[in-house]
Design an enzyme around this catalytic site. Structure first.
Site, mmCIF file in Angstrom:
data_model
loop_
_atom_site.group_PDB
_atom_site.id
_atom_site.type_symbol
_atom_site.label_atom_id
_atom_site.label_comp_id
_atom_site.label_asym_id
_atom_site.label_seq_id
_atom_site.Cartn_x
_atom_site.Cartn_y
_atom_site.Cartn_z
ATOM 1 N N PRO A 263 32.937 21.594 -3.411
ATOM 2 C CG PRO A 263 34.937 22.792 -3.534
ATOM 3 C CD PRO A 263 34.404 21.410 -3.414
ATOM 4 C CG ASP A 439 34.632 19.672 -7.391
ATOM 5 O OD1 ASP A 439 35.061 20.539 -6.605
ATOM 6 O OD2 ASP A 439 34.791 18.441 -7.209
ATOM 7 C CG HIS A 440 35.881 26.909 -7.137
ATOM 8 N ND1 HIS A 440 36.902 27.075 -8.029
ATOM 9 C CD2 HIS A 440 35.467 28.169 -6.811
ATOM 10 C CE1 HIS A 440 37.103 28.362 -8.254
ATOM 11 N NE2 HIS A 440 36.245 29.050 -7.536
ATOM 12 N NE ARG A 441 36.552 18.669 -4.536
ATOM 13 C CZ ARG A 441 36.195 17.426 -4.234
ATOM 14 N NH1 ARG A 441 36.710 16.835 -3.165
ATOM 15 N NH2 ARG A 441 35.345 16.764 -5.003
ATOM 16 C CB VAL A 443 36.077 23.662 -12.854
ATOM 17 C CG1 VAL A 443 35.835 24.720 -13.923
ATOM 18 C CG2 VAL A 443 35.893 22.258 -13.429
#
Length: 469
Positions: A263, A439-441, A443
């Site tokens: 994401p 990567d929002h998973r 960071v």
């Protein structure tokens, strides 16, 4: 006689394209002599010969894509005649559509081989009712099983001949010589090829012959319909199709996998680069930097390295299989490079351990190698964070896609003069836009924002690099 099969040069290679042969049939070769250049999904690689002898046959043409494990060259080492090269080539051709009697797979270097019966031919479509395979009258269907390009004009049915006994057989239609695209054009326009006189080689009918017949038909009652047909664009002439292979194929697969797996979040920051540009000017005059290129990218790279140390999660990766976040303690800094072969992302190994002159030298060598097309797969493996310098194309910013296996990528836009408020006054300054995708998973928004803020702060005041390093 020995055969050299295409090896897996690294990271699960399944195929490669033959770029250029360095030898020809009859040339003597030595062990470890470069014989061919191949292009994999990541790089152009030179392959050395594992045998000594004389080249007996080249089993793949330049530009041909070859599967790993397939023989590409035959070398006569003087040990014995072995099987003739022609028989080996024939056997190789037969292997392309294997039909083994037992349910076994043929061994190859990589993978499981070809499953028996996996390659099947698609059944030929029957000719439409009332239309012969040659595009002419139904009577011509008797010759439709042969290739249109290969049927001579003298080809007729072996019916009654001069001197034969018995009643004379009715005459058989002479085959029409025309290439498949011409036949399709005639079929689309409703032109009977059997009624035309060919002006091409050996009396073959050309596209111009069909178009001339259309022009003659425009004076008839169906002229409006013919005009509509001929006014349609011909796709074969209005477009170009480029095979997807090599670097382009690998890049497409990686970008799709990244975009639909991680994401992405992208944040932007405008930065006053005036002090950085002055620092670049001063560094160029120092003896330590006399032999290397000093550019704004150098200080951007240094700022990224310092900020990654302050925020380690930006230099991490998501391990889906083990359901873990892997924090990398070493920074292999990738630099996206546009090359004639496509987009490459080689990286500087252990960039965080380099001095500023050492980093400048490493970036220069990386760029030179990429431009020369000598980047090797190992140079692009193991990256942890990437910089893409879109400013060299005159672009202010972008939304970069993560390099697979990484959690952050920074886009560095062009540096240009813009009005900027300094001490309450509007003055011209050197300004650029930074964009970071992460990567929002891995960071969170806070970490991503702090990372970008720190990079911008160090570029606004390069002294902070010394304070935070």
């Amino acid at each position: 006689m020995k055969e050299f099969r295409l090896p897996d040069v690294g990271e699960g290679l399944t195929e490669a394209e033959i770029v250029r042969w360095h030898v020809k049939v009859g040339d003597p070769v030595k062990i470890n002599q470069t014989i061919v250049e191949i292009e994999t999904a990541k790089a152009v690689v030179e392959l050395p010969c594992p045998f000594e002898g004389v080249v007996a046959a080249l089993m793949a043409d330049e530009g041909e894509t070859v599967d790993v494990g397939r023989p590409i060259i035959s070398v006569d080492d003087g040990a014995g005649p072995g099987a003739p090269v022609a028989e080996r080539s024939a056997a190789l051709a037969d292997d392309m559509v294997p039909v083994p009697p037992a349910e076994t797979r043929q061994p190859v270097l990589v993978g499981y081989g070809v499953k028996p019966g996996a390659a099947k031919r698609r059944p030929r479509k029957p000719a439409p009712s009332g239309i012969s395979p040659t595009g002419g009258s139904p009577a011509g269907a008797a010759t439709g099983s042969r290739s249109p390009e290969a049927v001579p004009s003298e080809a007729v049915s072996s019916g009654a001949r001069e001197g034969d006994a018995g009643p004379a057989a009715p005459p058989t239609s002479v085959a029409v010589l025309a290439k498949p695209p011409v036949r399709k054009l005639a079929r689309d326009l409703g032109i009977d090829l059997a009624a035309l006189t060919g002006t091409g080689p050996h009396g073959s009918i050309t596209r111009d012959d069909v178009q001339a017949a259309v022009g003659a038909a425009t004076s008839g009652p169906h002229s409006a319909a013919v005009t509509r047909e001929t006014s349609r664009p011909r796709p074969a002439e209005d477009e170009e199709r480029i095979p997807i292979r090599g670097v382009r194929k690998a890049t497409a697969q990686a970008m799709v996998a990244s975009a639909f797996t991680a994401p992405h979040v992208t944040e932007f920051l405008q930065v006053d680069m005036t002090e950085t540009m002055e620092a670049v000017r001063r560094l160029r005059g120092l003896p330590d930097f006399a032999e290397v290129k000093v550019s704004p990218l150098l200080l951007v790279a240094k700022a990224v390295l310092v900020a990654a140390r302050r925020h380690p999660m930006i230099n991490s990766v998501w391990d889906e299989a083990r359901q873990e976040i892997v924090v990398k303690h070493r920074v292999n800094l990738g630099i996206a490079a546009a090359t004639p072969r496509g987009l490459l992302v080689p990286n500087v190994k252990d960039a965080h351990l380099l001095s500023l002159p050492g980093l400048a030298g490493a970036l220069g060598a990386l760029a030179e190698t990429a431009r020369a097309g000598r980047t090797q797969p190992a140079d692009m493996a193991g990256g942890t964070i990437t910089i893409t310098n879109v400013g060299v194309f005159g672009v202010d910013a972008g939304t970069p896609i993560l390099n697979p296996g990484e959690s952050a990528i920074l886009a560095f836009g062009q540096v240009r003069d813009m009005p900027w408020v300094v001490d309450g006054q509007v003055v011209p300054r050197k300004v650029c836009t930074l964009a970071v995708s992460f990567d929002h998973r891995v960071v969170d928004g806070e970490i991503g924002s702090l990372f970008l803020r720190d990079v911008g702060a160090m570029l606004e005041d390069p002294l902070r690099m010394l304070a935070w390093a």
